[in-house]
Design an enzyme around this catalytic site. Structure first.
Site: not given
Ligand code: F6P
Length: 331
Positions: A12, A73, A104, A126, A128, A130, A172
């Site tokens: 992300g 991804r 991670d 990130t 998050d 985390d 997350r």
């Molecule tokens: O890891 C960053 C994040 O924004 C998380 O907080 C969230 O769950 C996820 O990515 C959302 O992913 P995407 O942008 O692929 O929908």
């Protein structure tokens, strides 16, 4: 010949990634290395989407959210064949060291490449927050400020209409965003994955607050909390919690899922500084011939950790913030 280094952003996007890319490029040039941009993370790496990058190419990006290198991804990279292809592309293009900016999952990918012989250095980015071995990851500060701004606005409507607002934020499996922005935004209730909750107690808390003269409430919910026990409808936890509160308390309740607005926008000063410092140290590590490291900032000091060690650690949440918020909202 100048040492050729690659840089990619993966997972992300996070505000401050561009500030990190800018520093990687300029610090590399400062050390007489040849920086190469790799586009679309591991997905692009497998396809050989890379080129040399100049100092001017990273002008005017420090203030921009997102990532100029793009992110993606990659399912293919998860397979041994995909990783072998990625390694092949790196060697074919003469890349001797790789800097990975991401979370991670991206770090695990970097470790896999190291096992295949590539020199890798990772920079945590990130929203998050985390990732262990760093107090903060790039993007977190901007994200919590985004959430706080949104909560300030929601508060205007919540107070005008005397409603309960359930606000769902990202993260997350981590409660960092909910906890920090909830405390900073003055939320009455904060629900995070790290602390189990009882939805009836939440209702009681809201009732008690209203008996004490509060006419509206903000309930901050991390996206990773468990669904409401006994009545799981398969919807997001915040939808279930909001509906339950409305039914049990009779208070007019609205649910707001903030979504990706949390991840965008100009990075804060903190994120720009963190990104610049970590990226500079990444180049220094490469200059010293190091590999398999992750950089972090701990108590304002930049430190490096073995990547395999860092990935095996659990990121801890400071629950003092949680207790403080409970005290402030109970009076
Ligand atoms: O890891 C960053 C994040 O924004 C998380 O907080 C969230 O769950 C996820 O990515 C959302 O992913 P995407 O942008 O692929 O929908």
């Amino acid at each position: 010949m100048a040492k050729r280094i690659g840089v990619l952003t993966s997972g992300g996007d996070a505000p401050g990634m561009n500030a990190a890319v800018r520093t990687v490029v300029r610090a590399a040039l400062h050390y007489n290395m040849e920086p190469w941009a790799i586009y679309r993370g591991y997905h692009g790496l497998i396809r050989g989407e890379m080129e040399p990058v100049s100092s001017r190419a990273v002008s005017g990006i420090i203030q921009r959210g997102g990532t100029i290198l793009k992110s993606a991804r990659s399912d293919q990279f998860r397979t041994p064949e995909g990783r072998a292809k990625a390694m092949d592309m790196l060697t074919k293009n003469g890349i001797e060291s790789l800097i990975v900016i991401g979370g991670d999952g991206s770090f695990a990918g970097a470790l896999a490449l190291e096992e295949l012989g590539m020199k890798v250095i990772c920079i945590p980015a990130t929203i998050d927050n985390d990732i262990a071995c760093t107090d903060y990851s790039i993007g977190f500060d901007t994200a919590v400020n985004n959430v706080m701004d949104a909560v300030n606005k929601i508060r205007d409507t919540a107070s005008s209409h005397e409603r309960v607002y359930v606000v769902e934020v990202m993260g997350r499996d981590s409660g960092y965003i909910a906890l920090y922005s909830g405390l900073a935004g003055g939320a009455d209730v904060i629900l995070i994955p790290e602390v189990p909750y009882d939805v009836d107690q939440v209702c009681q808390q809201i009732r008690r607050a209203n008996e004490q003269g509060k006419t509206y409430n903000i309930v901050m919910v991390a996206e990773g909390v468990k669904p409401v026990s006994g009545v799981d409808t398969g919807e997001s936890p915040s939808m279930q919690i909001g509906r339950y509160i409305q039914e049990k308390t009779g208070y007019d309740t609205r649910i707001t899922i903030l979504g990706h607005i949390q991840r965008g926008g100009a990075p804060t000063v903190r994120d720009r500084l963190l990104a610049s410092r970590l990226a500079y140290h990444a180049i220094e590590l490469i200059y010293q011939g190091k590999s398999g490291k992750m950089l972090g900032e701990v108590d304002q000091v930049v430190k490096s950790f073995d990547l395999s060690y860092a990935l095996a650690q659990e990121k801890e949440l400071n629950l003092d913030y949680y207790h403080l918020s409970n005290i402030l909202s109970s009076i």
